[in-house]
Design a protein around this motif. Sequence first.
Motif, PDB file in Angstrom:
ATOM      1  N   PHE A   4       0.817  -1.330   0.055  1.00 35.67           N
ATOM      2  CA  PHE A   4       0.074   0.034   0.060  1.00 35.67           C
ATOM      3  C   PHE A   4       0.930   1.266   0.010  1.00 35.67           C
ATOM      4  N   LYS A   5       0.425   2.254  -0.492  1.00 34.49           N
ATOM      5  CA  LYS A   5       1.011   3.435  -0.496  1.00 34.49           C
ATOM      6  C   LYS A   5      -0.094   4.612  -0.132  1.00 34.49           C
ATOM      7  N   PHE A   6       0.423   5.443   0.981  1.00 38.39           N
ATOM      8  CA  PHE A   6      -0.308   6.812   1.316  1.00 38.39           C
ATOM      9  C   PHE A   6       0.463   7.898   1.216  1.00 38.39           C
ATOM     10  N   GLY A   7      -0.152   8.779   0.459  1.00 36.70           N
ATOM     11  CA  GLY A   7       0.527   9.845   0.169  1.00 36.70           C
ATOM     12  C   GLY A   7       0.218  11.180   0.951  1.00 36.70           C
ATOM     13  N   GLY A   8       0.909  12.128   0.752  1.00 41.14           N
ATOM     14  CA  GLY A   8       0.762  13.288   1.809  1.00 41.14           C
ATOM     15  C   GLY A   8      -0.847  13.678   2.078  1.00 41.14           C
ATOM     16  N   ALA A   9      -1.578  13.688   1.263  1.00 41.74           N
ATOM     17  CA  ALA A   9      -2.959  14.235   1.264  1.00 41.74           C
ATOM     18  C   ALA A   9      -3.695  13.018   2.248  1.00 41.74           C
ATOM     19  N   VAL A  36       4.795   5.354   3.245  1.00 41.90           N
ATOM     20  CA  VAL A  36       4.105   6.676   3.396  1.00 41.90           C
ATOM     21  C   VAL A  36       5.213   7.624   2.865  1.00 41.90           C
ATOM     22  N   SER A  37       4.420   8.740   2.588  1.00 39.80           N
ATOM     23  CA  SER A  37       5.032   9.948   2.024  1.00 39.80           C
ATOM     24  C   SER A  37       5.041  11.039   3.458  1.00 39.80           C
ATOM     25  N   ALA A  38       5.521  12.235   3.265  1.00 41.01           N
ATOM     26  CA  ALA A  38       5.640  13.039   4.126  1.00 41.01           C
ATOM     27  C   ALA A  38       4.293  13.650   4.503  1.00 41.01           C
ATOM     28  N   MET A  39       3.843  14.268   5.464  1.00 38.96           N
ATOM     29  CA  MET A  39       2.570  14.413   5.970  1.00 38.96           C
ATOM     30  C   MET A  39       2.050  15.996   5.161  1.00 38.96           C
ATOM     31  N   THR A  42       4.489  18.822   3.881  1.00 37.38           N
ATOM     32  CA  THR A  42       5.888  18.935   4.655  1.00 37.38           C
ATOM     33  C   THR A  42       6.964  19.086   3.470  1.00 37.38           C
ATOM     34  N   THR A  43       7.036  18.374   2.471  1.00 38.51           N
ATOM     35  CA  THR A  43       8.160  18.479   1.824  1.00 38.51           C
ATOM     36  C   THR A  43       8.426  19.984   1.204  1.00 38.51           C
ATOM     37  N   ASN A  44       7.321  20.509   0.816  1.00 36.32           N
ATOM     38  CA  ASN A  44       7.349  21.796   0.391  1.00 36.32           C
ATOM     39  C   ASN A  44       8.188  22.949   1.457  1.00 36.32           C
ATOM     40  N   GLY A 118      10.954  14.539   5.952  1.00 35.72           N
ATOM     41  CA  GLY A 118       9.487  14.553   6.076  1.00 35.72           C
ATOM     42  C   GLY A 118       8.999  13.084   6.372  1.00 35.72           C
ATOM     43  N   GLU A 119       9.725  12.361   5.333  1.00 33.31           N
ATOM     44  CA  GLU A 119       9.391  10.965   5.314  1.00 33.31           C
ATOM     45  C   GLU A 119       9.679  10.047   6.598  1.00 33.31           C
ATOM     46  N   ILE A 120      10.640  10.576   7.371  1.00 32.16           N
ATOM     47  CA  ILE A 120      11.480  10.060   8.456  1.00 32.16           C
ATOM     48  C   ILE A 120      10.390  10.483   9.658  1.00 32.16           C
ATOM     49  N   GLY A 183       8.337   6.198   1.404  1.00 33.34           N
ATOM     50  CA  GLY A 183       8.429   6.583  -0.030  1.00 33.34           C
ATOM     51  C   GLY A 183       9.437   7.448  -0.251  1.00 33.34           C
ATOM     52  N   PHE A 184      10.087   7.959  -1.406  1.00 34.27           N
ATOM     53  CA  PHE A 184      10.619   9.008  -2.185  1.00 34.27           C
ATOM     54  C   PHE A 184      12.265   8.799  -1.590  1.00 34.27           C
ATOM     55  N   ILE A 185      12.596   8.119  -0.603  1.00 32.68           N
ATOM     56  CA  ILE A 185      14.065   8.183  -0.081  1.00 32.68           C
ATOM     57  C   ILE A 185      14.832   6.961  -0.304  1.00 32.68           C
ATOM     58  N   ALA A 197      13.139  12.260  -6.647  1.00 37.77           N
ATOM     59  CA  ALA A 197      12.625  13.189  -7.274  1.00 37.77           C
ATOM     60  C   ALA A 197      11.106  13.532  -6.813  1.00 37.77           C
ATOM     61  N   ARG A 198      10.658  14.661  -6.864  1.00 39.04           N
ATOM     62  CA  ARG A 198       9.439  14.991  -6.116  1.00 39.04           C
ATOM     63  C   ARG A 198       8.356  13.933  -6.646  1.00 39.04           C
ATOM     64  N   GLU A 199       7.381  13.664  -5.586  1.00 35.87           N
ATOM     65  CA  GLU A 199       6.233  12.801  -5.895  1.00 35.87           C
ATOM     66  C   GLU A 199       6.701  11.329  -6.042  1.00 35.87           C
ATOM     67  N   GLY A 200       8.036  11.218  -5.589  1.00 36.98           N
ATOM     68  CA  GLY A 200       8.405   9.657  -6.007  1.00 36.98           C
ATOM     69  C   GLY A 200       7.890   8.698  -5.028  1.00 36.98           C
ATOM     70  N   SER A 201       6.943   8.901  -4.147  1.00 37.48           N
ATOM     71  CA  SER A 201       6.798   7.868  -3.410  1.00 37.48           C
ATOM     72  C   SER A 201       5.807   6.718  -3.959  1.00 37.48           C
ATOM     73  N   ASP A 202       5.043   7.029  -4.963  1.00 33.61           N
ATOM     74  CA  ASP A 202       4.431   5.924  -5.695  1.00 33.61           C
ATOM     75  C   ASP A 202       5.558   5.163  -6.298  1.00 33.61           C
TER      76      ASP A 202
HETATM   77  N1  LIG Z   1       6.714  13.607  -0.077  1.00 35.06           N
HETATM   78  C1  LIG Z   1       7.354  13.687  -1.263  1.00 35.06           C
HETATM   79  C2  LIG Z   1       7.241  12.467  -2.100  1.00 35.06           C
HETATM   80  C3  LIG Z   1       5.737  12.167  -2.482  1.00 35.06           C
HETATM   81  O1  LIG Z   1       5.543  11.273  -3.261  1.00 35.06           O
HETATM   82  O2  LIG Z   1       4.657  12.740  -1.950  1.00 35.06           O
HETATM   83  P1  LIG Z   1       3.021  12.511  -2.241  1.00 35.06           P
HETATM   84  O3  LIG Z   1       3.009  11.050  -2.241  1.00 35.06           O
HETATM   85  O4  LIG Z   1       2.595  13.369  -1.218  1.00 35.06           O
HETATM   86  O5  LIG Z   1       2.885  12.958  -3.764  1.00 35.06           O
HETATM   87  C4  LIG Z   1       6.871  14.904  -2.319  1.00 35.06           C
HETATM   88  O6  LIG Z   1       6.197  15.789  -1.676  1.00 35.06           O
HETATM   89  O7  LIG Z   1       7.349  15.086  -3.304  1.00 35.06           O
END
Ligand SMILES: N[C@@H](CC(=O)OP(=O)(O)O)C(=O)O
Length: 419
Positions: A4-9, A36-39, A42-44, A118-120, A183-185, A197-202
């Motif tokens: 499973f992957k849960f993103g920031g939202a 999981v991603s950052a909450m 948080t990454t921004n 953020g992810e840690i 994710g992401f790291i 790279a940004r949004e890389g948790s998927d």
């Molecule tokens: N936290 C990272 C990685 C990521 O994939 O985040 P999210 O799953 O929220 O898109 C980012 O914002 O880029």
Amino acid sequence: MKVFKFGGASIKDAKAVRNMVDIIEIYHQEPLLVVVSAMGKTTNALEVVQAAAWENGDWKTEWEKRKMFHDEMMANLFADPEHEVFAVVDTLYFQLEEILQTAWEDFNAMYDAVVSFGEILSSTIIAHYINTRGIACKWLDARSVIKTDERFREAWISWDMTTQRIKMDVPMLLEEGMVLTQGFIGSTISGETTTLAREGSDFSAAIFANALDAESATIWKDVPGILNADPKRVANTVKFEEISYYEAAEMTFYGASVIHPKTIKPLADKEIPLLVKSFEHPEDEGTRIHRGLKTAPLPNIIFKDNQVMMTFKVRDLAFLNEENLSLIFHLLNRFNIKLNMLQNTALSLTVCFDNRLEKIQEVKEALEDQFIITFQEDLQLITLRNYTIPLVEEYSAAHEIIAEQKSRSVFQLLVRQLD
Ligand SMILES: N[C@@H](CC(=O)OP(=O)(O)O)C(=O)O
Ligand SMILES: Nc1ncnc2c1ncn2[C@@H]1O[C@H](COP(=O)(O)OP(=O)(O)O)[C@@H](O)[C@H]1O
């Protein structure tokens, strides 16, 4: 096993985290690895903190706000103020403050060291919270298994080493309970933190699923599944019940930000289905991405903001030949520029790419001797896949068109970005 992957939202506040764990509760009896991603944003925020620290500016104001955000989250999730999570997170805060006060030579290496927190932080808080809900949860530092090269901020996976480490470490952990990781790291062979790279948790979720031969990967989103367009931009969107890996790869390539473009291949390679589901309505079906669909593809609309169009014109009347073209492409590749559209004439090449800091200047400096270079910023690329004529007419009429291009199934409009 499932991934499973849960993103920031999906973990943006305490209520959302509780909802995420409600979903996990349904599935945790079977082997489960959760990325999981950052909450929230948080990454921004950490990007702002790091940039300020790099310039020896005021990083503390923004950082104190982020600490407060995480403190409030914990106060909300943990009834016991003496819970060990508070001390663990305080240690993480301290570690990050040390990193921010270190003299770094490489901006991008510092970025990864900082932004990865953020992810840690999110995974540490959530793993402790899951345990308080009576679910056995093992926290895994993704940096110990996701191994990359040294391209900080957009590191490439060292696949053999990563697969080997995941196969070696994760099954043992899964015997003790569900596994929660970031994710992401990742990290280099020498152990320096990198990001994918940004949004890389998927993408991280897809890497774990591939290495573990998962039965499926599920990405939980704030939308019911993959729609024919971003519902934040287009009214009356339609959800796809299922699409092929091919369709999904193309949609993400053109900029459908619902899934990171690198996610599809590791899953398709092993024929692992990717499910995109709503964390607000987990009982609903969502979209299933898998192999071998025979259904006719439906039209979809994809937007890419903040584009720059750059034209390279030969300095004399010699034609733009293969040698010139290969010189341009070689340099674009070196600067890690991904082209979203390109057109050529006898004497010029026009390309369009994401307008990222410094890229225009780098390209100009490298190629200005050979070519007359012009560029235009503040553009938006609209891609109409499986287009119909009425759809093209509707989008053409609503915008100032700078360039357009069409193939049998894809119509692209490069337009002036509306505010
Ligand atoms: N936290 C990272 C990685 C990521 O994939 O985040 P999210 O799953 O929220 O898109 C980012 O914002 O880029
Ligand atoms: N074709 C699409 N279908 C569904 N959502 C889309 C599409 N294109 C863009 N989106 C956007 O993707 C968002 C979900 O992705 P994202 O914000 O990256 O989630 P997260 O960070 O939680 O993983 C949606 O809120 C939606 O605005």
